[in-house]
Design a protein around this motif. Structure first.
Motif, PDB file in Angstrom:
ATOM      1  N   MET A   1      -6.674  -0.093   2.624  1.00 56.62           N
ATOM      2  CA  MET A   1      -7.008  -1.440   3.088  1.00 56.62           C
ATOM      3  C   MET A   1      -6.878  -1.555   4.607  1.00 56.62           C
ATOM      4  SD  MET A   1      -5.361  -5.023   1.979  1.00 56.62           S
ATOM      5  CE  MET A   1      -4.856  -5.874   3.439  1.00 56.62           C
ATOM      6  N   CYS A   2      -5.842  -0.912   5.162  1.00 55.37           N
ATOM      7  CA  CYS A   2      -5.665  -0.934   6.631  1.00 55.37           C
ATOM      8  C   CYS A   2      -6.889  -0.350   7.319  1.00 55.37           C
ATOM      9  CB  CYS A   2      -4.442  -0.118   7.041  1.00 55.37           C
ATOM     10  SG  CYS A   2      -2.888  -0.692   6.362  1.00 55.37           S
TER      11      CYS A   2
ATOM     12  N   ILE B   1      -4.357  -2.294  -6.076  1.00 49.01           N
ATOM     13  CA  ILE B   1      -5.424  -1.522  -6.744  1.00 49.01           C
ATOM     14  C   ILE B   1      -6.308  -0.830  -5.712  1.00 49.01           C
ATOM     15  CG2 ILE B   1      -7.517  -1.747  -8.158  1.00 49.01           C
ATOM     16  CD1 ILE B   1      -6.000  -3.826  -9.820  1.00 49.01           C
ATOM     17  N   LEU B   2      -6.598  -1.540  -4.628  1.00 47.76           N
ATOM     18  CA  LEU B   2      -7.434  -0.951  -3.571  1.00 47.76           C
ATOM     19  C   LEU B   2      -6.798   0.326  -3.022  1.00 47.76           C
ATOM     20  CD1 LEU B   2     -10.105  -1.813  -2.149  1.00 47.76           C
ATOM     21  CD2 LEU B   2      -8.681  -2.595  -0.275  1.00 47.76           C
TER      22      LEU B   2
ATOM     23  N   LEU C   1      -3.195 -12.538  -7.383  1.00 48.77           N
ATOM     24  CA  LEU C   1      -4.527 -11.949  -7.209  1.00 48.77           C
ATOM     25  C   LEU C   1      -4.564 -11.062  -5.971  1.00 48.77           C
ATOM     26  CD1 LEU C   1      -7.036 -14.831  -8.079  1.00 48.77           C
ATOM     27  CD2 LEU C   1      -6.706 -12.670  -9.287  1.00 48.77           C
ATOM     28  N   VAL C   2      -4.026 -11.589  -4.853  1.00 51.37           N
ATOM     29  CA  VAL C   2      -4.072 -10.863  -3.578  1.00 51.37           C
ATOM     30  C   VAL C   2      -3.238  -9.581  -3.645  1.00 51.37           C
ATOM     31  CG1 VAL C   2      -3.415 -10.974  -1.132  1.00 51.37           C
ATOM     32  CG2 VAL C   2      -4.598 -12.894  -2.179  1.00 51.37           C
ATOM     33  N   THR C   3      -2.001  -9.692  -4.148  1.00 52.72           N
ATOM     34  CA  THR C   3      -1.133  -8.500  -4.199  1.00 52.72           C
ATOM     35  C   THR C   3      -1.715  -7.444  -5.144  1.00 52.72           C
ATOM     36  OG1 THR C   3       0.228  -9.710  -5.774  1.00 52.72           O
ATOM     37  CG2 THR C   3       1.087  -9.520  -3.572  1.00 52.72           C
TER      38      THR C   3
ATOM     39  N   GLN D   1       0.827  -1.219   0.000  1.00 47.40           N
ATOM     40  CA  GLN D   1       0.000   0.000   0.000  1.00 47.40           C
ATOM     41  C   GLN D   1       0.860   1.267   0.000  1.00 47.40           C
ATOM     42  OE1 GLN D   1      -3.745  -0.245   2.529  1.00 47.40           O
ATOM     43  NE2 GLN D   1      -2.429  -1.806   3.412  1.00 47.40           N
ATOM     44  N   ASP D   2       1.970   1.231   0.719  1.00 51.71           N
ATOM     45  CA  ASP D   2       2.865   2.392   0.727  1.00 51.71           C
ATOM     46  C   ASP D   2       3.453   2.638  -0.668  1.00 51.71           C
ATOM     47  OD1 ASP D   2       2.294   2.778   3.370  1.00 51.71           O
ATOM     48  OD2 ASP D   2       4.179   1.951   4.135  1.00 51.71           O
ATOM     49  N   MET D   3       3.665   1.538  -1.422  1.00 51.77           N
ATOM     50  CA  MET D   3       4.123   1.690  -2.812  1.00 51.77           C
ATOM     51  C   MET D   3       3.044   2.397  -3.632  1.00 51.77           C
ATOM     52  SD  MET D   3       5.836  -1.807  -4.109  1.00 51.77           S
ATOM     53  CE  MET D   3       6.236  -2.930  -2.810  1.00 51.77           C
TER      54      MET D   3
END
Ligand code: SF4
Ligand code: SF4
Length: 235
Positions: free
Chosen positions: A148-149, A138-139, A131-133, A70-72
């Motif tokens: 997501m957090c 994308i989220l 799929l998960v990554t 997410q930080d990326m």
């Protein structure tokens, strides 16, 4: 320097995600529970709960590969993502998800432990990993910083309950401390916070407490007046 180390650790955990992700999976725990097995992720989530009584959400800020991904994404979208409804969503997800797991554990007794249940690296696992990554990335791109957090993470609730339990039992745990008189309202902490928290307001109120805080210490390190410190303290 501290933030370089933190980001280095987070990046390394993202590299290890292909190996780690089955141990953090919300799906594998269900698949295991449906056959009467307590798997690796169930044991790791229990460890998160117990350790958070002392260490709060340090895992989220320093070790979580999902957080690193997410930080990326936040380099492309730094829009804040925080709010009551956005934060409550993850608890609804957690109650339904964990309630179902408890139901499966009760229905499939006697239980046995298998830490490495469904952790083999095969084609199915590789597809799941991508799929998960991709979904996490994308989220975070769509929502904003650590979306997501705030809204979906199934692991956060274990640690938030641990924090609440520590406070209820007056157990000292890792937390931030504000020196409100030192704050010059420069707003740097707000801009830096990966969880989009209004750190400045909390500092001014002298109460730097939020269950959304992931103990990354970005605010501690960016503050020019050293108005924020951290340590193991009681509520
Ligand atoms: S309040 Fe500070 S330690 Fe907590 S998430 Fe924000 S920047 Fe990190
Ligand atoms: S960075 Fe420090 S001085 Fe600036 S608003 Fe935040 S707490 Fe106040």
């Amino acid at each position: 320097m501290r933030q370089r180390i933190r980001k280095g650790i987070l990046s390394f955990s993202a590299l290890l995600f292909p190996i780690l992700f089955m141990f953090l999976s919300p799906y594998v725990i269900i698949a295991a529970a449906s056959t009467g097995i307590i798997n690796g992720s169930a044991i790791i989530f229990a460890i998160f709960f117990v350790t958070s009584i002392l260490s709060s959400r340090l895992f989220c800020g320093w070790l979580c590969p999902g957080g690193a991904i997410q930080d990326m994404a936040a380099t492309a979208n730094i829009r804040p993502w925080n709010g009551r409804v956005k934060n409550i969503l993850k608890y609804l997800v957690w109650v339904i998800w964990f309630g179902f797991i408890i139901y499966l554990w009760i229905a499939n007794r006697p239980l046995k432990a298998d830490f490495f249940y469904m952790t083999e690296i095969d084609l199915h696992m590789t597809i799941m990993y991508f799929l998960v990554t991709t979904l996490i990335f994308i989220l975070a791109l769509v929502t904003g910083k650590r979306g997501m957090c705030h809204s979906l993470c199934w692991m956060a609730s274990f640690m938030i309950i641990g924090e609440k339990l520590a406070d209820f039992l007056h157990i000292p745990r890792f937390r931030l401390k504000a020196k409100s008189e030192a704050c010059i309202s420069c707003g740097r902490c707000n801009k830096q916070c990966p969880m989009s928290l209004n750190v400045q307001k909390m500092v001014k109120e002298g109460k730097l407490q939020s269950v959304e805080c992931i103990a990354c210490l970005e605010c501690v390190d960016i503050c020019p007046k050293k108005a924020i410190s951290c340590g193991i303290k009681r509520a």
